[in-house]
Motif scaffolding. Structure first.
Motif, short mmCIF file in Angstrom:
data_model
loop_
_atom_site.label_atom_id
_atom_site.label_comp_id
_atom_site.label_asym_id
_atom_site.label_seq_id
_atom_site.Cartn_x
_atom_site.Cartn_y
_atom_site.Cartn_z
N ASN A 326 -44.37 -6.34 -25.85
CA ASN A 326 -44.10 -6.18 -26.71
C ASN A 326 -42.47 -6.20 -26.79
OD1 ASN A 326 -46.30 -5.47 -28.33
ND2 ASN A 326 -45.65 -3.30 -29.04
N SER A 338 -45.37 -8.03 -31.09
CA SER A 338 -45.89 -8.43 -29.96
C SER A 338 -45.60 -10.01 -29.82
CB SER A 338 -47.37 -7.94 -30.09
OG SER A 338 -48.00 -8.44 -28.90
N LEU A 339 -45.15 -10.30 -28.57
CA LEU A 339 -45.05 -11.48 -28.10
C LEU A 339 -46.30 -12.12 -27.54
CD1 LEU A 339 -41.48 -11.80 -26.76
CD2 LEU A 339 -42.16 -12.11 -29.21
N ASP A 341 -49.49 -11.13 -28.42
CA ASP A 341 -50.54 -11.72 -29.39
C ASP A 341 -49.92 -13.11 -29.98
OD1 ASP A 341 -51.40 -9.42 -28.93
OD2 ASP A 341 -51.05 -8.32 -30.97
N LEU A 342 -48.84 -13.35 -29.89
CA LEU A 342 -48.39 -14.51 -30.60
C LEU A 342 -48.83 -15.70 -29.60
CD1 LEU A 342 -44.79 -14.14 -31.76
CD2 LEU A 342 -46.86 -14.96 -33.35
N MET A 343 -48.54 -15.44 -28.26
CA MET A 343 -48.69 -16.46 -27.28
C MET A 343 -50.35 -16.70 -27.33
SD MET A 343 -46.32 -15.85 -24.30
CE MET A 343 -46.49 -14.00 -23.92
N ARG A 345 -52.40 -16.18 -29.56
CA ARG A 345 -52.99 -16.81 -30.69
C ARG A 345 -52.62 -18.27 -30.60
NH1 ARG A 345 -51.60 -12.28 -33.70
NH2 ARG A 345 -49.53 -13.18 -34.47
N ALA A 347 -49.45 -19.59 -30.60
CA ALA A 347 -48.36 -20.06 -31.24
C ALA A 347 -47.44 -20.95 -30.39
CB ALA A 347 -47.32 -18.67 -31.31
N GLU A 351 -42.42 -21.07 -32.69
CA GLU A 351 -42.97 -19.80 -33.60
C GLU A 351 -42.41 -18.53 -32.88
OE1 GLU A 351 -46.88 -21.29 -36.04
OE2 GLU A 351 -46.93 -21.40 -33.66
N ILE A 352 -42.44 -18.79 -31.61
CA ILE A 352 -41.95 -17.44 -30.76
C ILE A 352 -40.62 -17.25 -30.93
CG2 ILE A 352 -41.94 -16.51 -28.38
CD1 ILE A 352 -44.43 -17.92 -27.77
N THR A 355 -39.73 -15.41 -34.30
CA THR A 355 -40.17 -14.27 -34.23
C THR A 355 -39.13 -13.25 -33.53
OG1 THR A 355 -42.53 -14.68 -34.56
CG2 THR A 355 -41.95 -12.45 -33.52
#
Length: 386
Positions: A326, A338-339, A341-343, A345, A347, A351-352, A355
């Motif tokens: 986070n 949450s980075l 969750d992005l990774m 998924r 991303a 995109e990161i 965010t």
């Protein structure tokens, strides 16, 4: 578009009575009206130089602060149970599968460095108990060609000594070592564990190994260790250390109270009574967190982190990524993204980056006052990272 009444009436008067003496007035009115029409145009408002918003970089916020300092918590586990950091009842540890992996830590670090971060600090929990901590520092050291200048770590020093040479060789520049008392018995009361001598030896050996800096973090609490402040200052006599007295801050589970707070002015007054006019103020560094001082003739220095009595939010250049991935843009804020969750998924870096940029743009000008902070929900310090 309907014109303002004074303009409309003046224009009608000129048209109805357009004698030569009214020609200048008519021309002026036409000019004024045209200018107002242009100024009122949405297209003009967007393109006008006065209304053009300056470009705000990814790591910049809306108050002119640029965040070039990233703190990464690499574990929630710790081998001490410090009063101000760990609730007495302990914490529920995040499952290992929900913590950032080493590869994810390096990816996050790389993305931040590519956007302008040049200083990274590893925190915890206790980062030195992580088995791959040396490899992790090697991985960060590989980011120097991208602009990374400094790698540091905050540690309690208990398990540090045998890793000191390896961390230095891997690229570690500096250390912040936490020690709230030099008294072994009080150390056990503070940390609920033994080990004071291990920490004192780690401080001396780190200084001797040639780290760029060794800082000693001392959280001062009334009735527990405020009487030791002069003794900590005396550590700077022979060792090139920077002792930093930290005002006691509220976090979940640490039973903070205003009556336990020892403000920096009170600490400084006590030091001045001992050392008199030998106490000298040092120039403030850019994005400073510590107000620095030195005793004339001493090798080291000391300072105060005044988060409670004199906040330094206006110069804040720090963001945090916690062990669970986070992103936390303010130590005392309770908004996270949450980075991890992005990774996971899938991303992209872009995109990161977007965010991260959006999160930093939402950062407030300053945190609340100490009494309000003590009532606000926040994580325990051990789950944020020192």
């Amino acid at each position: 578009m309907r014109l303002p009444t004074p303009v409309r009436n003046g224009w009608r008067a000129c048209v109805l009575d357009c004698r030569p003496q009214h020609a200048p007035r008519l021309a002026s009115l036409f000019h004024t009206t045209a200018r107002r029409l242009v100024d009122a145009s949405p297209t003009s408002a967007r393109s006008s130089p006065e209304n053009t918003q300056p470009h705000v970089p990814v790591l910049g916020d809306l108050f002119g602060r640029f965040h070039n300092y990233l703190r990464i918590s690499v574990t929630e586990r710790c081998n001490l149970r410090c009063q101000y950091c760990m609730p007495e009842e302990g914490i529920d540890l995040t499952e290992n599968s929900q913590l950032l992996s080493s590869d994810e830590i390096i990816r996050v670090a790389r993305i931040f460095v590519q956007q302008g971060v040049d200083k990274i600090r590893l925190t915890g929990g206790e980062p030195s108990i992580r088995k791959d901590i040396v490899d992790l520092v090697h991985g960060l050291d590989a980011l120097r060609p991208l602009g990374l200048k400094q790698i540091a770590m905050t540690t309690n020093g208990i398990a540090l000594r045998r890793k000191l040479p390896l961390l230095r060789q891997a690229g570690m520049n500096g250390l912040n070592i936490s020690l709230d008392t030099r008294n072994p018995r009080k150390f056990e009361l503070f940390t609920r564990r033994k080990g004071c001598e291990h920490v004192l030896r780690a401080i001396s050996e780190a200084s001797a190994l040639g780290y760029d800096f060794v800082k000693v973090n001392v959280v001062v609490m009334r009735g527990q260790n405020e009487d030791e402040v002069p003794a900590f200052v005396e550590m700077t006599h022979d060792e090139r250390v920077d002792v930093r007295f930290i005002e006691y801050m509220p976090f979940d589970g640490n039973k903070w109270g205003r009556q336990k707070l020892v403000g920096y002015r009170e600490m400084l007054d006590g030091i001045t009574r001992v050392y008199g006019d030998r106490v000298g103020r040092l120039p403030l560094e850019a994005n400073h967190t510590s107000k620095g001082f030195r005793i004339a003739g001493y090798k080291g220095q000391f300072g105060f982190i005044t988060s409670m009595t004199q906040s330094f939010c206006s110069d804040c250049n720090r963001v945090r990524v916690m062990a669970d991935g986070n992103l936390k843009v303010c130590l005392f804020g309770n908004t996270e993204v949450s980075l991890r969750d992005l990774m996971r998924r899938g991303a992209s870096d872009a995109e990161i980056v977007e965010t991260i940029s959006q999160a930093i743009k939402r950062k407030k000008r300053a945190h609340a006052g100490m009494d309000i902070l003590s009532q606000m929900p926040n994580r325990p310090m051990i789950k944020i990272g020192g």
